[in-house]
Design a protein around this motif. Sequence first.
Motif, mmCIF file in Angstrom:
data_model
loop_
_atom_site.group_PDB
_atom_site.id
_atom_site.type_symbol
_atom_site.label_atom_id
_atom_site.label_comp_id
_atom_site.label_asym_id
_atom_site.label_seq_id
_atom_site.Cartn_x
_atom_site.Cartn_y
_atom_site.Cartn_z
ATOM 1 N N GLY A 52 0.790 -1.230 0.000
ATOM 2 C CA GLY A 52 0.000 0.000 0.000
ATOM 3 C C GLY A 52 0.815 1.269 0.000
ATOM 4 O O GLY A 52 0.260 2.369 0.111
ATOM 5 N N ARG A 54 2.834 4.267 -1.591
ATOM 6 C CA ARG A 54 2.679 4.966 -2.872
ATOM 7 C C ARG A 54 3.961 4.798 -3.697
ATOM 8 O O ARG A 54 5.039 5.222 -3.277
ATOM 9 C CB ARG A 54 2.401 6.445 -2.631
ATOM 10 C CG ARG A 54 2.110 7.213 -3.910
ATOM 11 C CD ARG A 54 1.567 8.578 -3.585
ATOM 12 N NE ARG A 54 1.146 9.283 -4.773
ATOM 13 C CZ ARG A 54 0.407 10.388 -4.769
ATOM 14 N NH1 ARG A 54 0.009 10.903 -3.610
ATOM 15 N NH2 ARG A 54 0.063 10.962 -5.892
ATOM 16 N N ARG A 145 -9.717 -8.056 -13.366
ATOM 17 C CA ARG A 145 -8.840 -8.277 -12.215
ATOM 18 C C ARG A 145 -8.011 -9.541 -12.421
ATOM 19 O O ARG A 145 -6.804 -9.560 -12.181
ATOM 20 C CB ARG A 145 -9.663 -8.407 -10.933
ATOM 21 C CG ARG A 145 -10.432 -7.163 -10.507
ATOM 22 C CD ARG A 145 -11.249 -7.489 -9.278
ATOM 23 N NE ARG A 145 -12.057 -8.687 -9.492
ATOM 24 C CZ ARG A 145 -12.416 -9.539 -8.528
ATOM 25 N NH1 ARG A 145 -12.003 -9.351 -7.293
ATOM 26 N NH2 ARG A 145 -13.161 -10.593 -8.803
ATOM 27 N N ILE A 253 0.249 -1.950 -8.452
ATOM 28 C CA ILE A 253 -0.503 -0.992 -7.649
ATOM 29 C C ILE A 253 -1.970 -1.422 -7.580
ATOM 30 O O ILE A 253 -2.583 -1.757 -8.593
ATOM 31 C CB ILE A 253 -0.400 0.427 -8.254
ATOM 32 C CG1 ILE A 253 1.032 0.958 -8.112
ATOM 33 C CG2 ILE A 253 -1.377 1.373 -7.582
ATOM 34 C CD1 ILE A 253 1.244 2.299 -8.801
ATOM 35 N N GLY A 254 -2.515 -1.423 -6.393
ATOM 36 C CA GLY A 254 -3.904 -1.826 -6.222
ATOM 37 C C GLY A 254 -4.093 -3.313 -6.001
ATOM 38 O O GLY A 254 -5.216 -3.773 -5.752
ATOM 39 N N THR A 255 -3.008 -4.076 -6.096
ATOM 40 C CA THR A 255 -3.093 -5.518 -5.853
ATOM 41 C C THR A 255 -3.016 -5.765 -4.355
ATOM 42 O O THR A 255 -2.059 -5.370 -3.703
ATOM 43 C CB THR A 255 -1.944 -6.262 -6.548
ATOM 44 O OG1 THR A 255 -1.987 -5.987 -7.945
ATOM 45 C CG2 THR A 255 -2.070 -7.759 -6.322
ATOM 46 N N SER A 256 -4.033 -6.392 -3.821
ATOM 47 C CA SER A 256 -4.063 -6.650 -2.386
ATOM 48 C C SER A 256 -3.656 -8.086 -2.094
ATOM 49 O O SER A 256 -3.598 -8.933 -2.991
ATOM 50 C CB SER A 256 -5.477 -6.405 -1.838
ATOM 51 O OG SER A 256 -6.387 -7.355 -2.384
#
Length: 357
Positions: A52, A54, A145, A253-256
């Motif tokens: 998470g 940046r 996704r 980015i945005g991959t959890s």
Amino acid sequence: MSRLVYRLTHAAAAAGTLAASGLGGLAFAAMGLPAAWISGALVVAIVLAVAGVRVEVPEWVRFLAFIVLGASMGTVLTPETFASAGTWPISMACLGLSVLGTMAGATLFLHLVCGWSRETAFWSSAPGAFATVIAMAADTRADLRQVAFAQALRLFLLVVALPNVLGGLGLAGGGVPEPPHVSSAIDVLLLLAVCAATGLLATWVRVPGGLIIGALAGSAALHASGVSNAVLPQGLLIPAFVVLGASVGVRFIGTSVVTIRAFFFAALGAFVVAVVISTGFAVLAAYLTGEDMGKLITAFAPGALEAMTALGFALGYDPAFMSAHHLFRFAGLSVALPVAARLLFAAAREKDADNTR
């Protein structure tokens, strides 16, 4: 004031991303790993993105790095490179069969074994051309996704694992050759200026991977014609490799962690299927052409054009061979994917539409 804060925030994120990625590359280099600056930077950038933090790589930094990489690749081309081009049609024919085989195998695995929809499995299995595949898949019923994760994971595994596997098997090249001489700053700047112009031109006419391919072509033309014999110092190459690794990493980015858990094993299985098939065709091509096995495995690897071309260069393989084969694959995919998708899925869509009437 708000605009200043905005710019400072982005600058700080970019500086932190590149600094951390550089440390990752340094750690991998200290361990003596192949293509260390690319793979180390990639690993750190992905860890930060998934955590998470940046992460950013400014477009102008990416532009400079790709011009440096393309220019450096062009300086190592020799007459022997072009003399061996007579065998390329054979290896490219094997590559075309490899693309068909990897897509078919990975698609069937994801659909029949993992239960992904046919369209999602199809677009997830496309070997490379990440941005193009995502853009095409966005107009379909595929789960973006899953497609994005499968594509990103494959590229990550190729960049990190492929050099180490080839090294362990004794198939890796000798790495980037040391510059044969020291060039003056003016000669280097002139070379980079020409390569920037040819890179921009290639991008303008929409050549896939235009920045690297155009810069490579410009550098090769200067050196083949004897206009320039400038070579770039290693001090420029290392930051360029770090930027390349970080640029791939920011795709996560945005991959959890939840996403990774949900899709990881399916995407990993599809990757293994694709690599086994592509390696089989690379072995066939090596038998038919007598080319180096490691070079062909890297050229057939189903990853992004810029990343795989630069990775091959970092491993010490002929950049003209690498770029030609990955460009061939990319161009073929760009033409064939929409046609294949229509043939495979148009009838099903029309049937579903009739059933809803």
